[in-house]
Design a protein around this motif. Structure first.
Motif, PDB file in Angstrom:
ATOM      1  N   LYS A 195       0.865  -1.182   0.000  1.00 30.15           N
ATOM      2  CA  LYS A 195       0.000   0.000   0.000  1.00 30.15           C
ATOM      3  C   LYS A 195       0.901   1.231   0.000  1.00 30.15           C
ATOM      4  CE  LYS A 195      -1.979  -2.249   3.320  1.00 30.15           C
ATOM      5  NZ  LYS A 195      -1.960  -3.653   2.840  1.00 30.15           N
ATOM      6  N   HIS A 196       1.052   1.833  -1.162  1.00 29.36           N
ATOM      7  CA  HIS A 196       1.983   2.952  -1.306  1.00 29.36           C
ATOM      8  C   HIS A 196       1.293   4.299  -1.145  1.00 29.36           C
ATOM      9  CE1 HIS A 196       5.655   4.939  -2.619  1.00 29.36           C
ATOM     10  NE2 HIS A 196       4.952   5.636  -3.509  1.00 29.36           N
ATOM     11  N   ASP A 197       0.081   4.410  -1.644  1.00 32.12           N
ATOM     12  CA  ASP A 197      -0.651   5.671  -1.621  1.00 32.12           C
ATOM     13  C   ASP A 197      -2.097   5.386  -1.239  1.00 32.12           C
ATOM     14  OD1 ASP A 197      -1.228   8.373  -1.889  1.00 32.12           O
ATOM     15  OD2 ASP A 197      -0.762   8.491  -4.026  1.00 32.12           O
ATOM     16  N   PHE A 198      -2.850   6.433  -0.966  1.00 34.17           N
ATOM     17  CA  PHE A 198      -4.268   6.308  -0.647  1.00 34.17           C
ATOM     18  C   PHE A 198      -4.933   7.637  -0.962  1.00 34.17           C
ATOM     19  CE2 PHE A 198      -2.973   8.797   2.792  1.00 34.17           C
ATOM     20  CZ  PHE A 198      -3.970   9.041   3.733  1.00 34.17           C
ATOM     21  N   ALA A 199      -6.187   7.803  -0.580  1.00 38.72           N
ATOM     22  CA  ALA A 199      -6.905   9.036  -0.893  1.00 38.72           C
ATOM     23  C   ALA A 199      -7.847   9.378   0.241  1.00 38.72           C
ATOM     24  CB  ALA A 199      -7.686   8.890  -2.199  1.00 38.72           C
ATOM     25  N   ILE A 200      -8.174  10.652   0.340  1.00 39.86           N
ATOM     26  CA  ILE A 200      -9.263  11.078   1.210  1.00 39.86           C
ATOM     27  C   ILE A 200     -10.260  11.872   0.371  1.00 39.86           C
ATOM     28  CG2 ILE A 200      -7.861  11.131   3.297  1.00 39.86           C
ATOM     29  CD1 ILE A 200      -7.794  14.212   3.059  1.00 39.86           C
ATOM     30  N   THR A 201     -11.523  11.776   0.759  1.00 44.11           N
ATOM     31  CA  THR A 201     -12.572  12.645   0.230  1.00 44.11           C
ATOM     32  C   THR A 201     -13.093  13.463   1.410  1.00 44.11           C
ATOM     33  OG1 THR A 201     -14.431  11.146   0.629  1.00 44.11           O
ATOM     34  CG2 THR A 201     -13.164  10.816  -1.411  1.00 44.11           C
ATOM     35  N   GLY A 261      -4.346  10.080  -8.234  1.00 38.52           N
ATOM     36  CA  GLY A 261      -4.565  11.428  -8.731  1.00 38.52           C
ATOM     37  C   GLY A 261      -5.443  12.215  -7.773  1.00 38.52           C
ATOM     38  N   ASN A 262      -6.642  11.695  -7.504  1.00 39.54           N
ATOM     39  CA  ASN A 262      -7.568  12.327  -6.561  1.00 39.54           C
ATOM     40  C   ASN A 262      -8.728  11.376  -6.344  1.00 39.54           C
ATOM     41  OD1 ASN A 262      -8.410  14.357  -4.813  1.00 39.54           O
ATOM     42  ND2 ASN A 262      -9.476  15.529  -6.387  1.00 39.54           N
ATOM     43  N   ALA A 263      -9.543  11.692  -5.348  1.00 39.90           N
ATOM     44  CA  ALA A 263     -10.791  10.966  -5.109  1.00 39.90           C
ATOM     45  C   ALA A 263     -11.810  11.967  -4.582  1.00 39.90           C
ATOM     46  CB  ALA A 263     -10.591   9.826  -4.111  1.00 39.90           C
ATOM     47  N   TYR A 264     -13.070  11.703  -4.849  1.00 38.13           N
ATOM     48  CA  TYR A 264     -14.126  12.608  -4.385  1.00 38.13           C
ATOM     49  C   TYR A 264     -15.472  11.895  -4.451  1.00 38.13           C
ATOM     50  CZ  TYR A 264     -14.895  13.227  -9.427  1.00 38.13           C
ATOM     51  OH  TYR A 264     -15.124  13.002 -10.767  1.00 38.13           O
ATOM     52  N   GLU A 265     -16.472  12.460  -3.777  1.00 32.91           N
ATOM     53  CA  GLU A 265     -17.849  11.993  -3.906  1.00 32.91           C
ATOM     54  C   GLU A 265     -18.532  12.803  -4.993  1.00 32.91           C
ATOM     55  OE1 GLU A 265     -16.848  11.097   0.482  1.00 32.91           O
ATOM     56  OE2 GLU A 265     -17.197  13.071  -0.421  1.00 32.91           O
ATOM     57  N   GLU A 274      -9.108   8.038  -9.131  1.00 34.89           N
ATOM     58  CA  GLU A 274      -8.301   7.926 -10.345  1.00 34.89           C
ATOM     59  C   GLU A 274      -6.821   7.813  -9.995  1.00 34.89           C
ATOM     60  OE1 GLU A 274     -11.164  10.624 -13.279  1.00 34.89           O
ATOM     61  OE2 GLU A 274      -9.093  11.260 -12.867  1.00 34.89           O
ATOM     62  N   GLY A 275      -6.093   7.083 -10.849  1.00 36.33           N
ATOM     63  CA  GLY A 275      -4.651   6.988 -10.681  1.00 36.33           C
ATOM     64  C   GLY A 275      -4.034   6.099 -11.740  1.00 36.33           C
ATOM     65  N   PRO A 276      -2.772   6.331 -12.092  1.00 33.92           N
ATOM     66  CA  PRO A 276      -2.072   5.454 -13.041  1.00 33.92           C
ATOM     67  C   PRO A 276      -1.957   4.040 -12.483  1.00 33.92           C
ATOM     68  CG  PRO A 276      -0.894   7.525 -12.731  1.00 33.92           C
ATOM     69  CD  PRO A 276      -1.936   7.463 -11.681  1.00 33.92           C
ATOM     70  N   THR A 277      -2.158   3.053 -13.345  1.00 38.00           N
ATOM     71  CA  THR A 277      -2.189   1.652 -12.938  1.00 38.00           C
ATOM     72  C   THR A 277      -1.405   0.811 -13.932  1.00 38.00           C
ATOM     73  OG1 THR A 277      -4.417   2.034 -12.083  1.00 38.00           O
ATOM     74  CG2 THR A 277      -3.719  -0.249 -12.277  1.00 38.00           C
ATOM     75  N   LEU A 338      -8.051  18.792  -3.363  1.00 39.16           N
ATOM     76  CA  LEU A 338      -7.859  17.444  -2.865  1.00 39.16           C
ATOM     77  C   LEU A 338      -9.107  17.002  -2.101  1.00 39.16           C
ATOM     78  CD1 LEU A 338      -4.625  16.048  -1.342  1.00 39.16           C
ATOM     79  CD2 LEU A 338      -6.801  15.547  -0.242  1.00 39.16           C
ATOM     80  N   GLY A 339      -9.687  15.886  -2.514  1.00 35.13           N
ATOM     81  CA  GLY A 339     -10.863  15.352  -1.839  1.00 35.13           C
ATOM     82  C   GLY A 339     -12.183  15.820  -2.388  1.00 35.13           C
ATOM     83  N   VAL A 340     -12.167  16.766  -3.333  1.00 35.19           N
ATOM     84  CA  VAL A 340     -13.392  17.207  -4.007  1.00 35.19           C
ATOM     85  C   VAL A 340     -13.165  17.113  -5.510  1.00 35.19           C
ATOM     86  CG1 VAL A 340     -14.055  18.737  -2.116  1.00 35.19           C
ATOM     87  CG2 VAL A 340     -12.710  19.651  -4.026  1.00 35.19           C
ATOM     88  N   GLU A 341     -14.223  17.272  -6.279  1.00 38.47           N
ATOM     89  CA  GLU A 341     -14.107  17.088  -7.724  1.00 38.47           C
ATOM     90  C   GLU A 341     -13.210  18.159  -8.331  1.00 38.47           C
ATOM     91  OE1 GLU A 341     -16.795  16.154 -11.688  1.00 38.47           O
ATOM     92  OE2 GLU A 341     -17.775  16.672  -9.795  1.00 38.47           O
TER      93      GLU A 341
END
Length: 454
Positions: A195-201, A261-265, A274-277, A338-341
């Protein structure tokens, strides 16, 4: 016969010494609001040291001090951890969390500069990049810390995790705006997956487990490898004191994500991530490059394509798709989003697995689907593009991108300042020597260091 190490050649050739240079030459005009420090970290083994894996190289932080239109100094310093002098990570008493490369990222939070590596404790630096020492949040951090914490742009809280190949596999932490850990919890259901990275919304924390997991048979010094038996998953946890009691895990298609990249509701309450995979082939090409083994691509992440996951919490379903066919990594954004659209996202483009295509800085318009590329030129490689808002910014992309160029033909480096809207060059700062390709960095305005002056 010795295996050549690509991570010690070309753009990745280590810098051999620490220097300080002042009054750097500037072409163009530096915006006066760029008053602060651009800091960038990366793996840079000492002369005579050949690590078994690129990630095992000792961390070196490069700093460029800008003030009111001038480039006052450049300096580079190794992060002086026990590992820099050869101390082992594993001891008779278990892992030494201070024996860190400290070579992945460098951030500021609550007035502290922290050099990060996900297997260890953070290391605190002075504004002049001298090493203060390991930092454990006054004893409240007893695990490793991710190299990719997230600072909530509204609350100033720092969200981060610590992962391990052994139980507890995943610990989650929140430090308040003053830098004090105010919450920690073990996350149930986690595995030994990397687990290298994660996200918050605004309302959730999003963890990612790919197919790369702990492999005790790997001898590169980084004991991880691809496993078809390891299910790729996304874990969603509500933010809050009891969020760990309500974690939900969603199975997704095989792959591995290094950076988000980012995450949001979205408007329907779904979580968009989203993120490179990379797929299995892409991971193996990169891994072989990182360890200098046969069967590698011309560069790492040559099959790294941006993927989008839409998690419908009500239906319990995930929709996912690759949304671009350009090999990219190091996604960044205006972190006020970060965390929003967010509408705009930036990344570094790489040659593909055959060596076709060059390096560049990419801007994505997520509303229109448009993609713009700033080509940096032959034998020139940019670093991760750090976004800095312009003074009085009114739009999401009203700001600047800062990137450090490794120029092999000139054996030199420059700091490029680009307009984040059109990707046009605004200014170039000439650095005193070539800066080797590295990983992540941050723009630290003077206000983040309480007006620190030299």
């Amino acid at each position: 016969m010795a295996i050549d190490k690509p991570y010690l050649t070309g753009h990745y050739t280590p810098v051999a010494d620490e220097i300080t240079a002042t009054e750097l030459t500037v072409e163009g005009t530096l915006p006066p609001e760029l008053t602060g420090r651009l800091l960038r970290n990366g793996h840079n083994p000492k002369p005579g040291v050949t690590p078994t894996h690129w990630f095992k190289g000792s961390g070196m932080v490069h700093g460029i001090r800008l003030r009111e239109g001038r480039a006052e100094w450049y300096r580079n310093r190794w992060v002086h951890t026990p590992a820099l002098d050869g101390a082992p990570y594993m001891t008779d008493h278990g892992p030494d969390l201070t024996a860190s490369t400290a070579g992945t990222h460098v951030i500021e939070h609550a007035g502290r500069l922290l050099a990060l590596c996900e297997a260890n404790l953070p290391f605190q630096l002075t504004p002049e990049l001298d090493t203060v020492g390991a930092f454990d949040f006054d004893g409240k951090l007893r695990t490793a810390m991710t190299a990719h914490p997230k600072e909530d742009p509204v609350t100033g809280e720092l969200h981060f995790f610590g992962s391990s190949p052994f139980p507890p596999y995943l610990m989650y932490y929140v430090a308040d705006a003053k830098g004090e850990i105010v919450h920690s919890a073990e996350i149930p259901g986690a595995t030994a997956s990397l687990k290298h990275d994660f996200a918050i919304t605004r309302h959730h924390v999003v963890f990612i487990e790919g197919n790369v997991t702990f492999d005790p048979n790997d001898h590169s010094g980084i004991p991880y490898g691809w496993s078809d038996a390891q299910t790729a998953r996304i874990g969603v946890m509500p933010r809050g004191e009891d969020g760990d009691r309500h974690v939900r895990w969603f199975s997704v298609e095989p792959g591995n994500v290094l950076h988000v990249g980012n995450a949001y509701e979205d408007g329907q309450g779904r979580i968009v991530l989203e993120g490179p995979t990379v797929d299995h082939v892409g991971f193996q090409l990169s891994w072989n490059w990182w360890i200098g083994a046969p069967g590698r691509g011309t560069e790492p992440v040559t099959r790294s394509y941006t993927r989008r996951w839409v998690l419908d919490m009500a239906a319990g379903s995930v929709d996912e798709q690759i949304i671009d066919d350009l090999p990219v990594e190091f996604p960044t954004l205006n972190e006020q989003y970060l965390g929003v659209e967010n509408r705009y996202q930036y990344a570094v483009s790489f040659p593909d697995e055959t060596g076709f295509g060059g390096y560049g800085l990419v801007k994505y318009d997520r509303t229109t689907g448009a993609r713009r590329i700033h080509q940096v030129g032959d034998a020139r490689m940019p670093s991760e593009a750090v976004y800095v808002p312009a003074a009085g910014a009114a739009r999401e992309d009203d700001g600047y991108l800062l990137t450090v160029i490794s120029d092999l033909k000139q054996d030199a480096s420059q700091l490029l300042v680009l307009d984040a809207c059109g990707l046009d060059r605004i200014a170039t700062v000439h650095l005193p020597h070539r800066v080797s390709a590295g990983l992540h960095g941050s723009w630290i305005p003077d206000t983040g260091l309480d007006g620190a002056d030299d």
